[in-house]
Design a protein around this motif. Structure first.
Motif, PDB file in Angstrom:
ATOM      1  N   GLY A  16       0.775  -1.220   0.000  1.00 16.56           N
ATOM      2  CA  GLY A  16       0.000   0.000   0.000  1.00 16.56           C
ATOM      3  C   GLY A  16       0.812   1.278   0.000  1.00 16.56           C
ATOM      4  O   GLY A  16       0.271   2.350  -0.250  1.00 16.56           O
ATOM      5  N   LEU A  19       1.047   3.140  -3.589  1.00 14.94           N
ATOM      6  CA  LEU A  19      -0.179   3.805  -3.977  1.00 14.94           C
ATOM      7  C   LEU A  19      -0.456   5.000  -3.082  1.00 14.94           C
ATOM      8  O   LEU A  19      -0.859   6.057  -3.529  1.00 14.94           O
ATOM      9  CB  LEU A  19      -1.362   2.822  -3.918  1.00 14.94           C
ATOM     10  CG  LEU A  19      -2.729   3.401  -4.300  1.00 14.94           C
ATOM     11  CD1 LEU A  19      -2.692   3.953  -5.710  1.00 14.94           C
ATOM     12  CD2 LEU A  19      -3.819   2.353  -4.170  1.00 14.94           C
ATOM     13  N   THR A 181       1.468  11.353  -9.136  1.00 13.56           N
ATOM     14  CA  THR A 181       1.542  10.052  -9.816  1.00 13.56           C
ATOM     15  C   THR A 181       2.694   9.966 -10.809  1.00 13.56           C
ATOM     16  O   THR A 181       3.056   8.875 -11.230  1.00 13.56           O
ATOM     17  CB  THR A 181       0.227   9.757 -10.553  1.00 13.56           C
ATOM     18  OG1 THR A 181       0.048  10.721 -11.612  1.00 13.56           O
ATOM     19  CG2 THR A 181      -0.962   9.810  -9.604  1.00 13.56           C
ATOM     20  N   ASN A 186      -0.264   7.073 -15.138  1.00 16.06           N
ATOM     21  CA  ASN A 186      -0.327   6.639 -13.743  1.00 16.06           C
ATOM     22  C   ASN A 186      -1.502   7.279 -13.013  1.00 16.06           C
ATOM     23  O   ASN A 186      -2.091   6.668 -12.113  1.00 16.06           O
ATOM     24  CB  ASN A 186       0.974   6.986 -13.021  1.00 16.06           C
ATOM     25  CG  ASN A 186       2.104   6.036 -13.365  1.00 16.06           C
ATOM     26  OD1 ASN A 186       1.874   4.927 -13.821  1.00 16.06           O
ATOM     27  ND2 ASN A 186       3.337   6.483 -13.159  1.00 16.06           N
ATOM     28  N   ARG A 189      -4.398   5.179 -13.623  1.00 15.89           N
ATOM     29  CA  ARG A 189      -4.283   3.929 -12.844  1.00 15.89           C
ATOM     30  C   ARG A 189      -4.665   4.163 -11.385  1.00 15.89           C
ATOM     31  O   ARG A 189      -5.416   3.370 -10.797  1.00 15.89           O
ATOM     32  CB  ARG A 189      -2.845   3.394 -12.926  1.00 15.89           C
ATOM     33  CG  ARG A 189      -2.584   2.203 -11.998  1.00 15.89           C
ATOM     34  CD  ARG A 189      -1.134   1.752 -12.066  1.00 15.89           C
ATOM     35  NE  ARG A 189      -0.183   2.802 -11.773  1.00 15.89           N
ATOM     36  CZ  ARG A 189       0.085   3.248 -10.530  1.00 15.89           C
ATOM     37  NH1 ARG A 189      -0.561   2.752  -9.483  1.00 15.89           N
ATOM     38  NH2 ARG A 189       0.981   4.207 -10.353  1.00 15.89           N
ATOM     39  N   VAL A 190      -4.160   5.234 -10.801  1.00 19.57           N
ATOM     40  CA  VAL A 190      -4.487   5.550  -9.416  1.00 19.57           C
ATOM     41  C   VAL A 190      -5.976   5.852  -9.280  1.00 19.57           C
ATOM     42  O   VAL A 190      -6.619   5.438  -8.311  1.00 19.57           O
ATOM     43  CB  VAL A 190      -3.632   6.731  -8.914  1.00 19.57           C
ATOM     44  CG1 VAL A 190      -4.102   7.206  -7.540  1.00 19.57           C
ATOM     45  CG2 VAL A 190      -2.164   6.328  -8.855  1.00 19.57           C
ATOM     46  N   ASP A 192      -8.376   4.575 -11.073  1.00 19.17           N
ATOM     47  CA  ASP A 192      -9.051   3.269 -11.081  1.00 19.17           C
ATOM     48  C   ASP A 192      -8.919   2.571  -9.733  1.00 19.17           C
ATOM     49  O   ASP A 192      -9.881   1.973  -9.225  1.00 19.17           O
ATOM     50  CB  ASP A 192      -8.470   2.380 -12.183  1.00 19.17           C
ATOM     51  CG  ASP A 192      -9.006   2.729 -13.564  1.00 19.17           C
ATOM     52  OD1 ASP A 192     -10.145   3.223 -13.647  1.00 19.17           O
ATOM     53  OD2 ASP A 192      -8.294   2.498 -14.551  1.00 19.17           O
ATOM     54  N   ASP A 193      -7.730   2.611  -9.143  1.00 25.17           N
ATOM     55  CA  ASP A 193      -7.507   1.959  -7.845  1.00 25.17           C
ATOM     56  C   ASP A 193      -8.369   2.587  -6.752  1.00 25.17           C
ATOM     57  O   ASP A 193      -8.940   1.878  -5.917  1.00 25.17           O
ATOM     58  CB  ASP A 193      -6.022   2.050  -7.457  1.00 25.17           C
ATOM     59  CG  ASP A 193      -5.135   1.146  -8.292  1.00 25.17           C
ATOM     60  OD1 ASP A 193      -5.678   0.198  -8.908  1.00 25.17           O
ATOM     61  OD2 ASP A 193      -3.921   1.380  -8.333  1.00 25.17           O
ATOM     62  N   LEU A 194      -8.462   3.902  -6.753  1.00 20.79           N
ATOM     63  CA  LEU A 194      -9.251   4.588  -5.731  1.00 20.79           C
ATOM     64  C   LEU A 194     -10.747   4.329  -5.919  1.00 20.79           C
ATOM     65  O   LEU A 194     -11.486   4.166  -4.937  1.00 20.79           O
ATOM     66  CB  LEU A 194      -8.961   6.086  -5.754  1.00 20.79           C
ATOM     67  CG  LEU A 194      -7.581   6.495  -5.246  1.00 20.79           C
ATOM     68  CD1 LEU A 194      -7.337   7.981  -5.495  1.00 20.79           C
ATOM     69  CD2 LEU A 194      -7.428   6.185  -3.762  1.00 20.79           C
ATOM     70  N   ALA A 196     -12.001   1.600  -7.202  1.00 15.80           N
ATOM     71  CA  ALA A 196     -12.202   0.216  -6.737  1.00 15.80           C
ATOM     72  C   ALA A 196     -12.204   0.157  -5.213  1.00 15.80           C
ATOM     73  O   ALA A 196     -13.023  -0.563  -4.611  1.00 15.80           O
ATOM     74  CB  ALA A 196     -11.096  -0.684  -7.304  1.00 15.80           C
ATOM     75  N   GLN A 197     -11.312   0.919  -4.594  1.00 19.57           N
ATOM     76  CA  GLN A 197     -11.237   0.951  -3.144  1.00 19.57           C
ATOM     77  C   GLN A 197     -12.532   1.491  -2.531  1.00 19.57           C
ATOM     78  O   GLN A 197     -13.077   0.940  -1.576  1.00 19.57           O
ATOM     79  CB  GLN A 197     -10.061   1.833  -2.722  1.00 19.57           C
ATOM     80  CG  GLN A 197      -9.903   2.047  -1.224  1.00 19.57           C
ATOM     81  CD  GLN A 197      -8.687   2.905  -0.913  1.00 19.57           C
ATOM     82  OE1 GLN A 197      -7.575   2.602  -1.345  1.00 19.57           O
ATOM     83  NE2 GLN A 197      -8.887   3.983  -0.185  1.00 19.57           N
TER      84      GLN A 197
END
Length: 204
Positions: A16, A19, A181, A186, A189-190, A192-194, A196-197
């Protein structure tokens, strides 16, 4: 291995950490417009070269890979008093129903064509090029509805803790930008990650 290399190696192995370095918490978290959706807010300025470079990345994301549970919102950031002019342009277009028609062409006109577009008359002429009646433009440009939205954009720029553009805020809780980023790829990508989180958090 020197101390700096040891530290970097340790950070690279910590789950983690990579990210987390690419986004910051919004403090305090801000309410979103639709509690049933994950809200993604892009804060931009039409005169910002980086915002123009981010535009195709965001367009591809919105049109191609944005999850169905995401509500995408743009807010014209107001970091200085003179930025309110472009916020007024944005919300005038929104009120007139031509926002999606003129959003990219306005970026192109400023950055690719080098048109100044810094006066009320120049903006009126630009809108007229896209079929907007001049009288309708003038009424909307100075309307209470547009003024209210401009004031809100100023407030939300502050509440999100934005200090530069472009910035992206996810669900009122996290803020990221290409400075954090490293590049726009990037950043997506971040983002998308956030998303999803936050989707996982909402499902709990």
């Amino acid at each position: 291995m020197n101390r700096i290399c040891v530290l970097l190696a340790a950070l690279s192995l910590a789950p983690g950490v990579a990210l987390a370095a690419e986004y910051e918490p919004v403090s305090p978290p801000q309410p979103t417009s639709n509690p049933d959706k994950i809200e993604v807010v892009e804060l931009f300025w039409y005169r910002c070269p980086s915002c123009y470079r981010l535009l195709p990345f965001m367009e591809r994301w919105i049109e191609g890979s944005m999850p169905e549970n995401v509500e995408f919102v743009r807010i014209p950031a107001i970091l200085r008093n003179d930025w309110a002019f472009d916020a007024r342009v944005y919300y005038t277009a929104e009120q007139l129903g031509v926002l999606e028609t003129i959003h990219r062409p306005l970026f192109d006109a400023i950055h690719a064509e080098r048109r100044p577009l810094t006066s009320d008359k120049a903006i009126e002429d630009f809108f007229a090029e896209y079929g907007v009646d001049r009288e309708d433009f003038r009424k909307t440009w100075s309307s209470f509805a547009v003024e209210t939205r401009v004031r809100r954009a100023r407030v939300m720029t502050q509440r999100y803790g934005v200090t530069g553009t472009p910035s992206v805020v996810v669900n009122g809780r996290y803020r990221t930008d290409s400075g954090m980023t490293g590049n726009f790829g990037n950043l997506i990508r971040v983002l998308d990650d956030l998303v999803a989180q936050e989707s996982a958090r909402a499902a709990r």
